[in-house]
Design an enzyme around this catalytic site. Sequence first.
Site, mmCIF file in Angstrom:
data_model
loop_
_atom_site.group_PDB
_atom_site.id
_atom_site.type_symbol
_atom_site.label_atom_id
_atom_site.label_comp_id
_atom_site.label_asym_id
_atom_site.label_seq_id
_atom_site.Cartn_x
_atom_site.Cartn_y
_atom_site.Cartn_z
ATOM 1 N N TYR A 142 0.881 -1.161 0.000
ATOM 2 C CA TYR A 142 0.000 0.000 0.000
ATOM 3 C C TYR A 142 0.921 1.214 0.000
ATOM 4 C CZ TYR A 142 -3.394 3.404 1.810
ATOM 5 O OH TYR A 142 -4.189 4.508 1.995
ATOM 6 N N ASP A 183 -2.034 -1.113 -4.081
ATOM 7 C CA ASP A 183 -2.423 0.269 -4.350
ATOM 8 C C ASP A 183 -1.133 1.071 -4.435
ATOM 9 O OD1 ASP A 183 -3.183 2.888 -4.332
ATOM 10 O OD2 ASP A 183 -4.503 2.734 -2.583
ATOM 11 N N ASN A 185 -0.863 4.097 -5.839
ATOM 12 C CA ASN A 185 -1.158 5.512 -5.626
ATOM 13 C C ASN A 185 -0.559 6.458 -6.665
ATOM 14 O OD1 ASN A 185 -2.996 6.639 -3.780
ATOM 15 N ND2 ASN A 185 -1.874 5.719 -2.072
ATOM 16 N N ASP A 303 -13.788 2.332 -2.259
ATOM 17 C CA ASP A 303 -13.606 3.339 -3.302
ATOM 18 C C ASP A 303 -12.607 2.865 -4.363
ATOM 19 O OD1 ASP A 303 -11.693 3.477 -1.315
ATOM 20 O OD2 ASP A 303 -11.323 5.604 -1.571
ATOM 21 N N HIS A 304 -12.069 1.663 -4.151
ATOM 22 C CA HIS A 304 -11.237 1.006 -5.172
ATOM 23 C C HIS A 304 -11.949 -0.273 -5.610
ATOM 24 C CE1 HIS A 304 -7.229 3.020 -4.229
ATOM 25 N NE2 HIS A 304 -7.997 3.441 -3.247
ATOM 26 N N CYS A 517 -29.249 24.402 -9.579
ATOM 27 C CA CYS A 517 -27.934 24.663 -10.164
ATOM 28 C C CYS A 517 -28.133 25.307 -11.531
ATOM 29 C CB CYS A 517 -27.113 23.389 -10.279
ATOM 30 S SG CYS A 517 -27.706 22.253 -11.546
ATOM 31 N N HIS A 520 -28.087 22.446 -14.852
ATOM 32 C CA HIS A 520 -29.133 21.429 -14.923
ATOM 33 C C HIS A 520 -30.470 21.918 -14.384
ATOM 34 C CE1 HIS A 520 -25.205 19.265 -14.455
ATOM 35 N NE2 HIS A 520 -25.658 18.689 -15.554
ATOM 36 N N CYS A 543 -23.925 21.752 -7.180
ATOM 37 C CA CYS A 543 -24.717 20.861 -8.018
ATOM 38 C C CYS A 543 -24.749 19.468 -7.389
ATOM 39 C CB CYS A 543 -24.091 20.806 -9.412
ATOM 40 S SG CYS A 543 -24.900 19.651 -10.528
HETATM 41 ZN ZN ZN Z 1 -25.801 21.068 -12.177
#
Ligand code: ZN
Length: 567
Positions: A142, A183, A185, A303-304, A517, A520, A543
């Site tokens: 890591y 990882d 990085n 998140d990986h 926003c 959108h 947003c």
């Molecule tokens: Zn937006």
Amino acid sequence: MKVVTWNINGIRTFKGGIKRALDSLDADIVCLQETKVTRDLLDERCAIVDGYSSYFSFSRGRSGYSGVATFCRDSATPFAAEEGLSGLLTNHHQGSVGCYGDHHDFSTEELQELDNEGRAIITQHKTMYQEQMQTLTVVNVYCPRADPEKPERKLFKLRFYELLQCRAEALLKSGSHVIVLGDVNTSHRPIDHCDPDDIGDFEGNPGRKWLGGFLHNDCQQNVSEEDEDSGETSSNSGHGGKFVDTFRHFHPTRSHAFTCWNTMTGARQTNYGTRIDYIFADCSLATEQFVMADIMPEMEGSDHCPVWGELSCKLLPSSKTPPLCTRHLPEFAGKQQKLSRFLVKVDKQAAKTEAIQPLPGSQEAEERRENLNPLGAAGSSNEKKRTLTVDSATTKGKKSKMAKPPSKPQGSLLAFFKTKPTNAAAADRVTPSQNFPTAHAKPNVPSIADEDVDLTERARDDTCLSPDGSAEKASDGKTKKKAECLTSVSTAASPKKGTSLTFWKSVLHGPPQPPPCKVHGEPCVLHTVKKEGPNKGRQFFVCARPQGHASNPEARCNFFIWVDKGK
Ligand code: ZN
């Protein structure tokens, strides 16, 4: 045989338990990073998994930080295992791996520091390839991430790379095949990054330069490939390295193959990520024995995503586990002989009630608390809670084991008597986490973890909720963007809603109504600045869409507005 690497972002948060997660990866050797398990937090549930032997490296500093673990199927029991890269953490000669390389460039203090954060586990295996017995060393790492706010970590990261290379090449020189995985990085080439143009000097990044020297680009060329047409060539820079990026070896031109996303900003939904998790293999292993390698972006839970590689050689398991195996730790050793049958019967009822409580939740809450207070475990109140949590986690671990009578019931009498404190601790845990806004459950997730640059900064800022970062998002420069945002404020505040809103706000002090926003026209989300500094505590709207490339109309636009005026 199959190897997998996965930064799991906390081993104790695995949904459905560790065994299920490991089994689902269907690999002989599973290398995990960011276990967030330190020696004080290791419980039986993490350490002892039926059908596997496990090898952990722990951070000696902060509790619950960093950490790697390698799980080997019983079909892949290693002959030797070692913690760290320098050899300084090894005090047993029997069953250690050896081959440390030349450390003349490092002081002992530096080596200790580099190995102090639980970032490397090395296992050594025997394999059979074309009727030849071979040695295969698997280096699970890591690599540090260079926090832009801590310049000294940049050097630390580079020195870690250098020590890793020193060890990997020494092992290779000794005649072993070597796999370095984990990882790392750093995204290697522009194709491995969602927004390389956004980064000033992509190639000039020191981590990338190191990767360029560590990897051998030439032997990637002689493999035919499925998707030849995207025009990317692997022609850049040094080809003297001894290792091959196995994913690129099999997929030299595949783009958008990312392994890490900022889940806080929803960047996974738009696949706005980086490829920083790798399986590197020495050239002959990669070209002769690797049959395939790929990423598993569909696998959630971190998140990986995991990365796997398959080899044509056969594993020859050792008949006994090396001394580093967690089974030999004093608290787990010899468990299976201890009054087991008796305990299973007595404990069944307690285990039943226990099962209702979600196990992984405790870890989450713990992390959140740590994130709230950057000093983490150092804080005194925290310390106390942690002790309770650890205690409960340990007892729970034992009990969930015992709840399965058929195989190997484990546990001691002590575990049984600890039932009460466990529940007390669980109740205690609920309160602090509830104070925490759910939207920012993990404010310091490293996000697009690539160390450098703007993108990371941005992601980090979003994560730390510094609005300047998010306002900066799209392109032209901060001031202009801000001005735009401020303009859109006045347009966004609809006069119809205005009156009643102000009234109710003054009465109820509830959260302010989100403005739409600009791009959108959708309701924004409210964030609070968590980062230390003059803006700490201030609220702003951005947003609500997931983060993505600036050219992606579906992704978050650069709308930004403060809630309050001034400080
Ligand atoms: Zn937006």
